[in-house]
Motif scaffolding. Structure first.
Motif, PDB file in Angstrom:
ATOM      1  N   VAL A 198      13.681  84.052  10.273  1.00  0.00           N
ATOM      2  CA  VAL A 198      13.482  83.393   8.989  1.00  0.00           C
ATOM      3  C   VAL A 198      12.599  84.301   8.148  1.00  0.00           C
ATOM      4  O   VAL A 198      11.465  84.604   8.525  1.00  0.00           O
ATOM      5  CB  VAL A 198      12.831  81.999   9.150  1.00  0.00           C
ATOM      6  CG1 VAL A 198      12.620  81.356   7.787  1.00  0.00           C
ATOM      7  CG2 VAL A 198      13.686  81.105  10.035  1.00  0.00           C
ATOM      8  N   LEU A 199      13.133  84.750   7.029  1.00  0.00           N
ATOM      9  CA  LEU A 199      12.407  85.667   6.159  1.00  0.00           C
ATOM     10  C   LEU A 199      11.439  84.898   5.259  1.00  0.00           C
ATOM     11  O   LEU A 199      11.594  83.688   5.059  1.00  0.00           O
ATOM     12  CB  LEU A 199      13.404  86.462   5.319  1.00  0.00           C
ATOM     13  CG  LEU A 199      14.416  87.283   6.123  1.00  0.00           C
ATOM     14  CD1 LEU A 199      15.368  88.012   5.190  1.00  0.00           C
ATOM     15  CD2 LEU A 199      13.731  88.261   7.049  1.00  0.00           C
ATOM     16  N   PRO A 200      10.418  85.565   4.698  1.00  0.00           N
ATOM     17  CA  PRO A 200       9.421  84.884   3.869  1.00  0.00           C
ATOM     18  C   PRO A 200      10.018  84.116   2.679  1.00  0.00           C
ATOM     19  O   PRO A 200       9.456  83.118   2.239  1.00  0.00           O
ATOM     20  CB  PRO A 200       8.521  86.022   3.373  1.00  0.00           C
ATOM     21  CG  PRO A 200       8.660  87.078   4.406  1.00  0.00           C
ATOM     22  CD  PRO A 200      10.079  86.973   4.904  1.00  0.00           C
ATOM     23  N   ASP A 201      11.175  84.560   2.176  1.00  0.00           N
ATOM     24  CA  ASP A 201      11.792  83.871   1.043  1.00  0.00           C
ATOM     25  C   ASP A 201      12.644  82.674   1.470  1.00  0.00           C
ATOM     26  O   ASP A 201      13.266  82.024   0.645  1.00  0.00           O
ATOM     27  CB  ASP A 201      12.633  84.836   0.208  1.00  0.00           C
ATOM     28  CG  ASP A 201      13.826  85.400   0.956  1.00  0.00           C
ATOM     29  OD1 ASP A 201      14.004  85.100   2.156  1.00  0.00           O
ATOM     30  OD2 ASP A 201      14.600  86.159   0.336  1.00  0.00           O
ATOM     31  N   GLY A 202      12.657  82.364   2.779  1.00  0.00           N
ATOM     32  CA  GLY A 202      13.396  81.216   3.285  1.00  0.00           C
ATOM     33  C   GLY A 202      14.789  81.537   3.793  1.00  0.00           C
ATOM     34  O   GLY A 202      15.451  80.682   4.373  1.00  0.00           O
ATOM     35  N   GLN A 203      15.249  82.747   3.575  1.00  0.00           N
ATOM     36  CA  GLN A 203      16.573  83.139   4.069  1.00  0.00           C
ATOM     37  C   GLN A 203      16.571  83.134   5.591  1.00  0.00           C
ATOM     38  O   GLN A 203      15.605  83.566   6.229  1.00  0.00           O
ATOM     39  CB  GLN A 203      16.936  84.533   3.553  1.00  0.00           C
ATOM     40  CG  GLN A 203      18.339  84.970   3.922  1.00  0.00           C
ATOM     41  CD  GLN A 203      18.642  86.369   3.415  1.00  0.00           C
ATOM     42  OE1 GLN A 203      17.918  87.313   3.751  1.00  0.00           O
ATOM     43  NE2 GLN A 203      19.674  86.485   2.601  1.00  0.00           N
ATOM     44  N   ILE A 204      17.664  82.630   6.179  1.00  0.00           N
ATOM     45  CA  ILE A 204      17.813  82.579   7.631  1.00  0.00           C
ATOM     46  C   ILE A 204      18.835  83.637   8.028  1.00  0.00           C
ATOM     47  O   ILE A 204      19.932  83.686   7.463  1.00  0.00           O
ATOM     48  CB  ILE A 204      18.287  81.187   8.088  1.00  0.00           C
ATOM     49  CG1 ILE A 204      17.278  80.122   7.654  1.00  0.00           C
ATOM     50  CG2 ILE A 204      18.494  81.164   9.602  1.00  0.00           C
ATOM     51  CD1 ILE A 204      17.776  78.698   7.821  1.00  0.00           C
ATOM     52  N   CYS A 205      18.472  84.487   8.983  1.00  0.00           N
ATOM     53  CA  CYS A 205      19.362  85.561   9.429  1.00  0.00           C
ATOM     54  C   CYS A 205      19.598  85.453  10.930  1.00  0.00           C
ATOM     55  O   CYS A 205      18.668  85.181  11.695  1.00  0.00           O
ATOM     56  CB  CYS A 205      18.758  86.929   9.133  1.00  0.00           C
ATOM     57  SG  CYS A 205      18.497  87.246   7.388  1.00  0.00           S
ATOM     58  N   TYR A 206      20.831  85.661  11.315  1.00  0.00           N
ATOM     59  CA  TYR A 206      21.201  85.772  12.723  1.00  0.00           C
ATOM     60  C   TYR A 206      21.822  87.148  12.884  1.00  0.00           C
ATOM     61  O   TYR A 206      22.688  87.537  12.089  1.00  0.00           O
ATOM     62  CB  TYR A 206      22.246  84.712  13.109  1.00  0.00           C
ATOM     63  CG  TYR A 206      21.691  83.325  13.251  1.00  0.00           C
ATOM     64  CD1 TYR A 206      21.307  82.847  14.498  1.00  0.00           C
ATOM     65  CD2 TYR A 206      21.550  82.483  12.163  1.00  0.00           C
ATOM     66  CE1 TYR A 206      20.803  81.568  14.643  1.00  0.00           C
ATOM     67  CE2 TYR A 206      21.044  81.213  12.299  1.00  0.00           C
ATOM     68  CZ  TYR A 206      20.670  80.754  13.540  1.00  0.00           C
ATOM     69  OH  TYR A 206      20.166  79.485  13.689  1.00  0.00           O
ATOM     70  N   HIS A 207      21.402  87.896  13.901  1.00  0.00           N
ATOM     71  CA  HIS A 207      22.011  89.199  14.119  1.00  0.00           C
ATOM     72  C   HIS A 207      22.148  89.501  15.599  1.00  0.00           C
ATOM     73  O   HIS A 207      21.391  89.001  16.431  1.00  0.00           O
ATOM     74  CB  HIS A 207      21.268  90.316  13.381  1.00  0.00           C
ATOM     75  CG  HIS A 207      19.782  90.265  13.495  1.00  0.00           C
ATOM     76  ND1 HIS A 207      19.091  90.829  14.506  1.00  0.00           N
ATOM     77  CD2 HIS A 207      18.865  89.693  12.675  1.00  0.00           C
ATOM     78  CE1 HIS A 207      17.803  90.617  14.333  1.00  0.00           C
ATOM     79  NE2 HIS A 207      17.633  89.923  13.237  1.00  0.00           N
ATOM     80  N   TYR A 208      23.151  90.318  15.872  1.00  0.00           N
ATOM     81  CA  TYR A 208      23.464  90.720  17.250  1.00  0.00           C
ATOM     82  C   TYR A 208      24.220  92.035  17.192  1.00  0.00           C
ATOM     83  O   TYR A 208      25.097  92.222  16.347  1.00  0.00           O
ATOM     84  CB  TYR A 208      24.326  89.658  17.935  1.00  0.00           C
ATOM     85  CG  TYR A 208      25.029  90.139  19.185  1.00  0.00           C
ATOM     86  CD1 TYR A 208      24.308  90.479  20.321  1.00  0.00           C
ATOM     87  CD2 TYR A 208      26.402  90.255  19.229  1.00  0.00           C
ATOM     88  CE1 TYR A 208      24.941  90.924  21.464  1.00  0.00           C
ATOM     89  CE2 TYR A 208      27.048  90.695  20.378  1.00  0.00           C
ATOM     90  CZ  TYR A 208      26.320  91.032  21.487  1.00  0.00           C
ATOM     91  OH  TYR A 208      26.951  91.487  22.616  1.00  0.00           O
TER      92      TYR A 208
END
Length: 75
Positions: A51-61
């Motif tokens: 979860v980035l400071p601006d609220g964006q949610i990221c999933y990575h693999y």
């Protein structure tokens, strides 16, 4: 349910492309993780959630050859 802009980036090292394939979509979701789980099933446990400071949610693999990145931004 929340509305999200979903950005999917696929990096394919085998193809030798310098830029990822990028796809955009808007979706109403209870949980962004369910979206990724529906796409990757058994591999979902290998994804990292951030979860980035601006609220964006990221999933990575990444498995060395392919790297998937899902970015969810609430609209």
């Amino acid at each position: 349910m929340k509305e999200y802009e979903v950005v999917v980036k696929l990096y394919n090292a085998c193809a030798g492309a310098g830029r990822p394939q990028t796809f955009f979509e808007e979706a109403a979701l209870e949980d962004p993780g369910d979206y990724v789980r529906a796409k990757h099933g058994g591999d979902f446990s290998k994804f990292t959630r951030e979860v980035l400071p601006d609220g964006q949610i990221c999933y990575h693999y990444g498995n060395g050859t392919l790297t998937y990145r899902y970015e969810f931004t609430e609209v």
